[in-house]
Write a protein that holds these residues in place. Structure first.
Motif, PDB file in Angstrom:
ATOM      1  N   ARG A 156       0.844  -1.191   0.000  1.00 19.00           N
ATOM      2  CA  ARG A 156       0.000   0.000   0.000  1.00 19.00           C
ATOM      3  C   ARG A 156       0.881   1.242   0.000  1.00 19.00           C
ATOM      4  O   ARG A 156       2.003   1.234   0.501  1.00 19.00           O
ATOM      5  N   PHE A 157       0.367   2.328  -0.625  1.00 16.00           N
ATOM      6  CA  PHE A 157       1.036   3.618  -0.476  1.00 16.00           C
ATOM      7  C   PHE A 157       0.006   4.740  -0.542  1.00 16.00           C
ATOM      8  O   PHE A 157      -0.999   4.662  -1.243  1.00 16.00           O
ATOM      9  N   ALA A 158       0.257   5.777   0.232  1.00 14.31           N
ATOM     10  CA  ALA A 158      -0.590   6.962   0.205  1.00 14.31           C
ATOM     11  C   ALA A 158      -0.316   7.722  -1.080  1.00 14.31           C
ATOM     12  O   ALA A 158       0.841   7.937  -1.459  1.00 14.31           O
ATOM     13  N   ALA A 159      -1.378   8.132  -1.769  1.00 10.53           N
ATOM     14  CA  ALA A 159      -1.216   8.939  -2.985  1.00 10.53           C
ATOM     15  C   ALA A 159      -0.714  10.320  -2.586  1.00 10.53           C
ATOM     16  O   ALA A 159      -1.366  11.028  -1.811  1.00 10.53           O
ATOM     17  N   SER A 160       0.437  10.711  -3.095  1.00  7.89           N
ATOM     18  CA  SER A 160       1.057  11.965  -2.663  1.00  7.89           C
ATOM     19  C   SER A 160       0.254  13.164  -3.157  1.00  7.89           C
ATOM     20  O   SER A 160      -0.374  13.132  -4.213  1.00  7.89           O
ATOM     21  N   GLY A 161       0.262  14.226  -2.367  1.00 10.51           N
ATOM     22  CA  GLY A 161      -0.451  15.452  -2.716  1.00 10.51           C
ATOM     23  C   GLY A 161      -1.192  16.022  -1.537  1.00 10.51           C
ATOM     24  O   GLY A 161      -0.595  16.552  -0.608  1.00 10.51           O
ATOM     25  N   GLU A 162      -2.535  15.877  -1.524  1.00 12.44           N
ATOM     26  CA  GLU A 162      -3.343  16.394  -0.423  1.00 12.44           C
ATOM     27  C   GLU A 162      -4.658  15.626  -0.328  1.00 12.44           C
ATOM     28  O   GLU A 162      -5.332  15.401  -1.336  1.00 12.44           O
ATOM     29  N   GLY A 163      -5.017  15.210   0.887  1.00 13.08           N
ATOM     30  CA  GLY A 163      -6.301  14.581   1.135  1.00 13.08           C
ATOM     31  C   GLY A 163      -7.387  15.631   1.317  1.00 13.08           C
ATOM     32  O   GLY A 163      -7.144  16.835   1.187  1.00 13.08           O
ATOM     33  N   ILE A 164      -8.611  15.171   1.636  1.00 14.91           N
ATOM     34  CA  ILE A 164      -9.739  16.100   1.729  1.00 14.91           C
ATOM     35  C   ILE A 164     -10.494  15.909   3.034  1.00 14.91           C
ATOM     36  O   ILE A 164     -10.399  14.866   3.684  1.00 14.91           O
ATOM     37  N   GLN A 165     -11.250  16.934   3.406  1.00 19.19           N
ATOM     38  CA  GLN A 165     -12.220  16.848   4.496  1.00 19.19           C
ATOM     39  C   GLN A 165     -13.589  17.194   3.937  1.00 19.19           C
ATOM     40  O   GLN A 165     -13.759  18.227   3.289  1.00 19.19           O
ATOM     41  N   LEU A 166     -14.565  16.312   4.153  1.00 21.04           N
ATOM     42  CA  LEU A 166     -15.895  16.537   3.608  1.00 21.04           C
ATOM     43  C   LEU A 166     -16.578  17.713   4.318  1.00 21.04           C
ATOM     44  O   LEU A 166     -16.448  17.882   5.530  1.00 21.04           O
ATOM     45  N   ARG A 167     -17.330  18.497   3.542  1.00 23.62           N
ATOM     46  CA  ARG A 167     -17.994  19.690   4.071  1.00 23.62           C
ATOM     47  C   ARG A 167     -19.514  19.529   4.155  1.00 23.62           C
ATOM     48  O   ARG A 167     -20.153  20.264   4.901  1.00 23.62           O
ATOM     49  N   TYR A 168     -20.080  18.620   3.351  1.00 25.20           N
ATOM     50  CA  TYR A 168     -21.528  18.554   3.209  1.00 25.20           C
ATOM     51  C   TYR A 168     -22.090  17.223   3.716  1.00 25.20           C
ATOM     52  O   TYR A 168     -21.392  16.222   3.769  1.00 25.20           O
ATOM     53  N   GLY A 169     -23.378  17.221   4.022  1.00 22.97           N
ATOM     54  CA  GLY A 169     -24.122  15.987   4.222  1.00 22.97           C
ATOM     55  C   GLY A 169     -23.832  15.252   5.512  1.00 22.97           C
ATOM     56  O   GLY A 169     -23.194  15.778   6.436  1.00 22.97           O
ATOM     57  N   PRO A 170     -24.290  13.992   5.596  1.00 25.40           N
ATOM     58  CA  PRO A 170     -24.187  13.223   6.843  1.00 25.40           C
ATOM     59  C   PRO A 170     -22.768  12.888   7.266  1.00 25.40           C
ATOM     60  O   PRO A 170     -22.532  12.569   8.431  1.00 25.40           O
ATOM     61  N   HIS A 171     -21.810  12.961   6.332  1.00 23.85           N
ATOM     62  CA  HIS A 171     -20.422  12.635   6.661  1.00 23.85           C
ATOM     63  C   HIS A 171     -19.541  13.882   6.758  1.00 23.85           C
ATOM     64  O   HIS A 171     -18.311  13.771   6.708  1.00 23.85           O
ATOM     65  N   ALA A 172     -20.143  15.043   6.917  1.00 22.49           N
ATOM     66  CA  ALA A 172     -19.374  16.285   7.034  1.00 22.49           C
ATOM     67  C   ALA A 172     -18.375  16.175   8.179  1.00 22.49           C
ATOM     68  O   ALA A 172     -18.700  15.680   9.263  1.00 22.49           O
ATOM     69  N   GLY A 173     -17.157  16.618   7.916  1.00 20.83           N
ATOM     70  CA  GLY A 173     -16.082  16.521   8.891  1.00 20.83           C
ATOM     71  C   GLY A 173     -15.185  15.325   8.692  1.00 20.83           C
ATOM     72  O   GLY A 173     -14.079  15.270   9.249  1.00 20.83           O
ATOM     73  N   ARG A 174     -15.625  14.337   7.884  1.00 21.43           N
ATOM     74  CA  ARG A 174     -14.810  13.143   7.636  1.00 21.43           C
ATOM     75  C   ARG A 174     -13.516  13.513   6.922  1.00 21.43           C
ATOM     76  O   ARG A 174     -13.500  14.313   5.978  1.00 21.43           O
ATOM     77  N   LEU A 175     -12.423  12.924   7.369  1.00 19.43           N
ATOM     78  CA  LEU A 175     -11.112  13.097   6.737  1.00 19.43           C
ATOM     79  C   LEU A 175     -10.856  11.912   5.826  1.00 19.43           C
ATOM     80  O   LEU A 175     -11.050  10.757   6.224  1.00 19.43           O
ATOM     81  N   ILE A 176     -10.401  12.178   4.587  1.00 19.47           N
ATOM     82  CA  ILE A 176     -10.169  11.108   3.608  1.00 19.47           C
ATOM     83  C   ILE A 176      -8.785  11.254   2.989  1.00 19.47           C
ATOM     84  O   ILE A 176      -8.440  12.313   2.458  1.00 19.47           O
ATOM     85  N   GLN A 177      -8.014  10.190   3.056  1.00 18.95           N
ATOM     86  CA  GLN A 177      -6.724  10.094   2.380  1.00 18.95           C
ATOM     87  C   GLN A 177      -6.756   8.895   1.447  1.00 18.95           C
ATOM     88  O   GLN A 177      -7.123   7.792   1.857  1.00 18.95           O
ATOM     89  N   GLN A 178      -6.359   9.097   0.192  1.00 15.44           N
ATOM     90  CA  GLN A 178      -6.391   8.013  -0.791  1.00 15.44           C
ATOM     91  C   GLN A 178      -5.140   7.144  -0.729  1.00 15.44           C
ATOM     92  O   GLN A 178      -4.027   7.645  -0.528  1.00 15.44           O
ATOM     93  N   TYR A 179      -5.356   5.843  -0.928  1.00 22.27           N
ATOM     94  CA  TYR A 179      -4.281   4.856  -0.996  1.00 22.27           C
ATOM     95  C   TYR A 179      -4.464   3.992  -2.242  1.00 22.27           C
ATOM     96  O   TYR A 179      -5.583   3.792  -2.715  1.00 22.27           O
ATOM     97  N   ALA A 180      -3.357   3.474  -2.740  1.00 28.01           N
ATOM     98  CA  ALA A 180      -3.367   2.374  -3.702  1.00 28.01           C
ATOM     99  C   ALA A 180      -2.869   1.142  -2.968  1.00 28.01           C
ATOM    100  O   ALA A 180      -1.955   1.225  -2.141  1.00 28.01           O
ATOM    101  N   ILE A 181      -3.477  -0.005  -3.246  1.00 24.31           N
ATOM    102  CA  ILE A 181      -3.063  -1.258  -2.600  1.00 24.31           C
ATOM    103  C   ILE A 181      -2.889  -2.340  -3.662  1.00 24.31           C
ATOM    104  O   ILE A 181      -3.441  -2.237  -4.765  1.00 24.31           O
ATOM    105  N   ILE A 182      -2.108  -3.352  -3.335  1.00 20.50           N
ATOM    106  CA  ILE A 182      -2.037  -4.562  -4.153  1.00 20.50           C
ATOM    107  C   ILE A 182      -2.734  -5.662  -3.366  1.00 20.50           C
ATOM    108  O   ILE A 182      -2.351  -5.964  -2.224  1.00 20.50           O
ATOM    109  N   ASN A 183      -3.778  -6.240  -3.944  1.00 20.69           N
ATOM    110  CA  ASN A 183      -4.543  -7.254  -3.225  1.00 20.69           C
ATOM    111  C   ASN A 183      -3.912  -8.636  -3.376  1.00 20.69           C
ATOM    112  O   ASN A 183      -2.859  -8.801  -4.009  1.00 20.69           O
TER     113      ASN A 183
END
Length: 363
Positions: A156-183
């Protein structure tokens, strides 16, 4: 306003102790400082090279930058360890800043084996550095076990750059960082790693697609999450999918033929991150990548006015060599762009007047 585009080198290969710099990350702190992070590579290779995560700070909107500092220090003597692929994520509710990155010892992306024990040198691990003082000091932890729900995942590795924080809806405030994995089957998949408790704990959602490397997310105007990924199968275009549950799972993966790509890192952001849900401004997205199907070149910024359905506006900022890039919106209404021109790490500042184009129907 008048068109604006300026740029300057932040790290030049062969200077300040490292022969090679790579993998840019960029964000704005809650206090308005601009942080730029990237790999410092003693051997010029990715994991398992003895790389360090570096950082520079600007307190004047990117016009000038402080000295290069170390976030996570690699070790060049045995036992070798390295850190690479940084990605910032800022919790705008608490002010906490995260820097996700790879932690390697003996193995890299391809050679990593299943396992989650941080002491296992043959596993490519996931690390996160956390700062509560605006990126001045950092604490460190390994979260491989937390974000590996399937014991068959071997890398697994974190996709370099910048993650996001949701602003809207039932999941507002959620922090999200993208990863790629090999299954377990050897397929490359995308997965959203997220936190609903301000980064105290992290979990992985459902892995999506096949051949999904270098993936990023952006929140759409209605609260859905758009996944944008490079295609490891080398179709020559980006892949996209949409989540309706805050990034935990995604619908069908399709190819976006408006976004040519040579299987490389890219960046996708909301142009107006504070726009109200459902507004016209909330639908405006910016995207940067190497817009060539055959080589890491032709650095281009695109604009969508309809939540990424179409990309009618584009402008080339680097016609020659251009690899990884990342965008972030600045407090003054302009945008920061950190990218790899082939000679190190370069920072650019631009506005929408420079990008040109208008958000209007073709008629």
């Amino acid at each position: 306003g008048e068109p604006l585009y300026t740029e300057q080198d932040l790290a030049v290969n062969g200077r300040e102790g490292f022969p090679n710099y790579s993998h840019p990350a960029l964000t704005v702190t809650p206090d308005g400082d601009l942080l730029a992070s990237y790999d410092g590579r003693p051997t010029g290779i990715a994991a398992p090279g003895p790389n360090s995560i570096l950082q520079r700070r600007s307190t004047d909107g990117g016009r000038t930058w402080g000295e290069q500092q170390v976030v996570s220090a690699g070790q060049t003597t045995a036992p070798i360890k390295g850190f690479s692929h940084p990605s910032y994520l800022v919790d705008r509710e608490t002010g906490t800043i995260f820097n996700f990155h790879v932690y390697s010892q003996r193995q890299g992306w391809e050679g990593s084996r299943p396992g989650t024990d941080p002491a296992d040198p043959n596993v490519l691990h996931a690390n996160v550095a956390t700062s509560t003082d605006g990126g001045l000091t950092w604490s460190h932890r390994t979260i491989t076990a937390d974000i590996t729900p399937d014991p068959g995942w071997r890398s697994r590795f974190a996709a370099s750059g910048e993650g996001i924080q949701l602003r809207y809806g039932p999941h507002a405030g959620r922090l999200i960082q993208q990863y790629a994995i090999i299954n377990a089957a050897g397929a490359i998949q995308a997965v959203s790693v997220y936190s609903d408790d301000h980064g105290r704990t992290w979990r992985a959602g459902e892995a999506v697609g096949v051949g999904m490397s270098h993936n990023k997310t952006v929140e759409l105007s209605d609260g859905r999450v758009l996944l944008n990924s490079a295609d490891s199968a080398r179709s020559g275009y980006r892949k996209v999918a949409v989540s309706t549950d805050g990034g935990h799972s995604y619908g069908p993966v399709t190819i976006d033929r408006d976004l040519p790509d040579p299987t490389n890192d890219a960046s996708i952001i909301r142009a107006f991150p504070d726009a109200p849900a459902g507004s016209a401004r909330a639908k405006v997205l910016l995207f940067s990548n190497a817009a060539s199907q055959t080589s890491r070149s032709q650095g281009t910024i695109r604009m969508s006015c309809d939540d990424g359905q179409t990309w009618p506006v584009s402008k080339v900022f680097q016609p020659g060599s251009m690899s990884y890039s990342t965008l972030t919106a600045l407090p003054d209404g302009t945008y920061g762009l950190l990218y790899e021109p082939g000679t190190g790490i370069r920072y650019a500042n631009f506005n929408l007047a420079w990008l040109g184009g208008i958000c209007a129907p073709g008629s």
